[in-house]
Design an enzyme around this catalytic site. Structure first.
Site, PDB file in Angstrom:
ATOM      1  N   ALA A  19       4.589   1.907   5.639  1.00 19.38           N
ATOM      2  CA  ALA A  19       5.134   1.019   4.615  1.00 19.38           C
ATOM      3  C   ALA A  19       6.590   1.410   4.397  1.00 19.38           C
ATOM      4  O   ALA A  19       7.002   2.499   4.768  1.00 19.38           O
ATOM      5  CB  ALA A  19       4.356   1.158   3.311  1.00 19.38           C
ATOM      6  N   MET A  20       7.357   0.498   3.765  1.00 21.11           N
ATOM      7  CA  MET A  20       8.774   0.805   3.514  1.00 21.11           C
ATOM      8  C   MET A  20       9.141   0.297   2.126  1.00 21.11           C
ATOM      9  O   MET A  20       8.843  -0.846   1.773  1.00 21.11           O
ATOM     10  CB  MET A  20       9.644   0.137   4.591  1.00 21.11           C
ATOM     11  CG  MET A  20      11.142   0.317   4.382  1.00 21.11           C
ATOM     12  SD  MET A  20      11.631   2.071   4.393  1.00 21.11           S
ATOM     13  CE  MET A  20      13.070   2.009   3.322  1.00 21.11           C
ATOM     14  N   GLU A  21       9.831   1.164   1.362  1.00 24.98           N
ATOM     15  CA  GLU A  21      10.041   0.920  -0.065  1.00 24.98           C
ATOM     16  C   GLU A  21      11.235   0.029  -0.387  1.00 24.98           C
ATOM     17  O   GLU A  21      11.856   0.194  -1.444  1.00 24.98           O
ATOM     18  CB  GLU A  21      10.194   2.263  -0.788  1.00 24.98           C
ATOM     19  CG  GLU A  21      11.463   3.050  -0.430  1.00 24.98           C
ATOM     20  CD  GLU A  21      11.301   4.056   0.702  1.00 24.98           C
ATOM     21  OE1 GLU A  21      12.129   4.972   0.808  1.00 24.98           O
ATOM     22  OE2 GLU A  21      10.339   3.916   1.486  1.00 24.98           O
ATOM     23  N   GLU A  26       4.853   3.897  -2.581  1.00 24.50           N
ATOM     24  CA  GLU A  26       6.030   3.028  -2.445  1.00 24.50           C
ATOM     25  C   GLU A  26       6.624   2.663  -3.800  1.00 24.50           C
ATOM     26  O   GLU A  26       7.841   2.571  -3.949  1.00 24.50           O
ATOM     27  CB  GLU A  26       5.671   1.749  -1.669  1.00 24.50           C
ATOM     28  CG  GLU A  26       5.137   1.988  -0.254  1.00 24.50           C
ATOM     29  CD  GLU A  26       5.991   2.937   0.586  1.00 24.50           C
ATOM     30  OE1 GLU A  26       7.233   2.863   0.496  1.00 24.50           O
ATOM     31  OE2 GLU A  26       5.412   3.755   1.319  1.00 24.50           O
ATOM     32  N   GLU A  48      10.401  11.955  -0.138  1.00 20.50           N
ATOM     33  CA  GLU A  48       9.026  11.813   0.355  1.00 20.50           C
ATOM     34  C   GLU A  48       8.053  12.743  -0.362  1.00 20.50           C
ATOM     35  O   GLU A  48       6.912  12.394  -0.617  1.00 20.50           O
ATOM     36  CB  GLU A  48       8.979  12.043   1.869  1.00 20.50           C
ATOM     37  CG  GLU A  48       9.751  10.996   2.674  1.00 20.50           C
ATOM     38  CD  GLU A  48       9.338   9.560   2.348  1.00 20.50           C
ATOM     39  OE1 GLU A  48       8.264   9.345   1.756  1.00 20.50           O
ATOM     40  OE2 GLU A  48      10.112   8.635   2.682  1.00 20.50           O
TER      41      GLU A  48
END
Length: 720
Positions: free
Chosen positions: A103-105, A139, A161
């Protein structure tokens, strides 16, 4: 930029040359880093709740309901935790079928792999459900930690992270408290990252990054798992109130800017001094630099003097080579260690604020404590500190005796029972503790009923299993493992009740997987019967009565003990499945076959687009084949003979290849395998990074382990 979705503000052109064009007007975005910008142009459907929306393919939008139900709750929790409102007018989350990351925030438009956002009731397992809420929490935490304040450089990636990886557990705990996610943290994150960080080829958490290739390498277990673990440690030693106040000041003062770890340490130090936790001479930086700028972690030796009542604490860096690779550097490795402890008399497993500190000193002696000599002492309460603990033999014996008592063992907290098993078996694995002592700790498991200690035990014993499985003495170890599991196997059974608590379900999954792996007749027969019933269904893709939570064990076991037709049936189901989580389970299960040509064909199929295996999932095929004792040499040979082809297929990023390399060599423990691995590295990986060094070091430590421990373990088992 679709960070601000606009549905009603677009104009159609009347000029003939611009016919068919649409002009979208967006609000102005907040100041932000370029890597957080995202646009999506699609024909997807959406579901909304207030200013929160989820998007997916039309035929999968129903599976996005769970993400939509937990998203706003998580957002509210995070706003409360940080004491800062979410700064944008909306959140969109979108599930993409092809997506190399999990996933990407991106700010306001978070992108997900389908398995990380979609959960299909009655098809997906409860672990898929937990995966979805966990990734969503991760996220959303980034919207503050990473987006509102961004690390100045990749060196501090771990802050981004590590924080998101810690906050995901707190978020899940707030929304699904019955899942006991903070207990799961110990076995999922802490124990997991210990094994990588015990290698001399591990790396410090704060890494100097000089070129883009190095950036890929640090997106690993150390940045995420160790990052989360030392942040959790900090939360406990500062106390949660002080920790939260420091974070709020940091985020408020630095918002819409970039910052470094030292900035954060300063805010936390100010709060710790204000709150009376630290004096004016102690700083968070001084403590945390020992954890972020040094590789590895300490083992604390606790030596009690039962006559004079003094206790000596001594620290050194923990390593699987028992310090052999590190001896020349040992002097430099000293940490600030928060020491918490409890005793039989106290049995207080709630107090996680440190009683004493080891201030980067090799040894520390305390006197005048009031622990009776016949009471055990357990150090590192709830395992909130990132260190292992070894005791003198008498204290170990007192602990073992207490655990053996069926009426008393639960007075030790579940997370500390998990710690005792994991520490003991890993201390023995590294040569710090006699295997007889460590295995004595496991004997109490015949009456253990909690998930977390079982998860730790199955994990730590699986190493011994993987080392002995190709040796003549595996039978006797297998018998012992079966004896330990017999009672809990009868207790968990195969009935997967709808309203079972999450940890009960996880316990069932872990126990059944472990006992089926050992070839327990009853377990194997159940799986075969369930699978055959499914094969007989006229419409198997609609009628599958296997509980979603037990699918991976049932499928794998049936394919392992089956032939071609069982495998082909799974392959056909994989081709027809539309739910991403079902496809993943089938992909892993098909690697369980014991038929060599089927496994070779399967690896070939994974390396081509024409069989429906997405490139982002091909590594799963290699992992599952390599996880199988018969498949491992097949997977390694395939990799060795097809390396250039695999490199070109997977493209520039080495991350998939690194995972494949790691799993294909995980069980290596002979000199001939080591020389094959070195030869492979010499031919193909001259310029390559950390993963191949770790694989070689891992193999060397496996060989040393087998030479040193196989016989003592067999002697212990024979003496039972």
């Amino acid at each position: 930029m679709s960070t601000f979705r606009v549905t009603n503000d677009h104009h159609t052109f009347s000029e003939p040359e611009l016919q068919g064009y649409v002009w979208d007007v967006y609000q102005q975005s907040v100041p932000m880093s370029t890597y957080l910008v995202a646009f999506v142009v699609c024909d997807y459907q959406n579901l909304t709740a207030g200013n929160f929306a989820v998007w997916a393919r039309a035929d999968a939008i129903g599976s996005a309901r769970y993400a939509l139900s937990v998203g706003p709750k998580l957002l509210k929790f995070l706003e409360g935790f940080f004491h800062i409102d979410y700064p944008l007018p909306k959140v969109d989350m979108i599930a993409l079928p092809d997506f190399s990351a999990g996933a990407m925030e991106n700010w306001g438009l978070i992108t997900y792999r389908e398995t990380a956002m979609l959960y299909e009731e009655n098809v997906s397992s409860i672990s898929n459900k937990q995966h979805v809420i966990t990734v969503v929490a991760h996220e959303l935490a980034h919207q503050w930690f990473g987006n509102l304040v961004t690390p100045s450089w990749w060196t501090d990636l771990w802050l981004n992270e590590g924080f998101a990886s810690y906050m995901e557990y707190l978020g899940v705990d707030a929304v699904e408290p019955a899942w006991k996610s903070m207990e799961q943290f110990v076995v999922n994150e802490l124990h997991n990252v210990f094994s990588l960080d015990a290698l001399s080829s591990s790396h410090q958490i704060s890494v100097e990054v000089h070129n883009p290739e190095e950036i890929h390498e640090i997106f690993d277990k150390i940045s995420y798992g160790k990052g989360a673990t030392i942040i959790r440690m900090m939360d406990h030693f500062l106390t949660t109130e002080v920790f939260k106040r420091g974070l709020t000041s940091y985020l408020n003062d630095k918002k819409y800017q970039s910052a470094s770890q030292d900035d954060l340490w300063q805010y936390l130090t100010n709060e710790a001094r204000r709150g009376g936790i630290f004096d004016d001479h102690t700083s968070v930086k001084e403590i945390m630099d020992t954890w972020t700028l040094q590789t590895g972690f300490p083992v604390v030796f606790v030596q009690r003097d039962y006559e004079s009542d003094s206790i000596e604490f001594r620290q050194e860096r923990f390593a699987f080579g028992n310090g052999s690779n590190l001896s020349d550097q040992n002097e430099r490795f000293l940490w600030w260690i928060p020491i918490t402890y409890t005793t039989l008399g106290d049995s207080n497993f709630q107090q996680t604020k440190p009683a004493i500190w080891m201030k980067a000193e090799e040894a520390l002696v305390i006197n005048n404590h009031d622990i009776p000599s016949h009471d055990w002492m357990i150090v590192n309460v709830q395992q909130t500190g990132y260190y292992r603990v070894n005791y003198d033999e008498r204290n170990w014996q007192l602990i073992v005796k207490h655990l053996q008592d069926k009426s008393k063992f639960k007075t030790i907290a579940a997370s500390n029972r998990a710690q005792l098993i994991d520490d003991a078996l890993n201390l023995a694995r590294a040569g710090y503790l006699d295997y007889g002592v460590a295995l004595n700790v496991t004997r109490y498991l015949v009456h253990e009923t909690d998930y977390v200690p079982w998860k730790a035990a199955i994990g730590a014993l699986s190493y011994v299993d993987s080392m002995l499985i190709r040796t003549r003495n595996y039978g006797i170890f297998k018998k012992y493992s079966m004896q330990l599991l017999e009672n809990i196997y009868r207790e968990v059974g195969f009935e997967d009740h709808r309203d079972s608590p999450l940890l009960t379900v996880y316990k069932r999954i872990s126990v059944l997987k472990a006992i089926c792996h050992l070839g327990h007749n009853d377990c194997v027969n159940f799986c075969l019967r369930k699978y055959y019933e499914w094969m007989q269904q006229p419409l198997p893709d609609i009628n599958n009565h296997i509980s979603p939570n037990l699918k991976s064990t049932v499928y794998c076991t049936a394919i392992k003990y089956g032939e071609e037709k069982e495998w082909d049936f799974a392959w056909e189901r994989f081709q027809k499945a539309t739910v991403a989580s079902e496809k993943e389970i089938l992909l892993s299960a098909m690697g369980c076959s014991r038929v060599p040509w089927i496994l070779t064909r399967y690896l070939e199929n994974a390396m081509s687009d024409e069989y429906g295996i997405r490139k982002q999932d091909a590594f799963r095929v290699f992992i599952s084949v390599a996880d199988n004792v018969i498949g491992q040499p097949i997977a390694f040979d395939y990799m060795r003979n097809n390396w250039p082809k695999m490199k070109s297929y997977f493209g520039a990023s080495m991350s998939n290849l690194n995972i494949i390399l790691k799993y294909c060599t995980k069980r290596f423990n002979t000199e001939s395998e080591l020389s094959e691995l070195k030869e492979f590295a010499e031919t193909h990986l001259k310029d390559s990074g950390r993963t191949i060094q770790q694989a070689i070091e891992w193999t060397e430590s496996n060989i040393a382990w087998l030479n040193r421990n196989a016989q003592p373990i067999v002697n212990w088992l024979n003496g039972l």
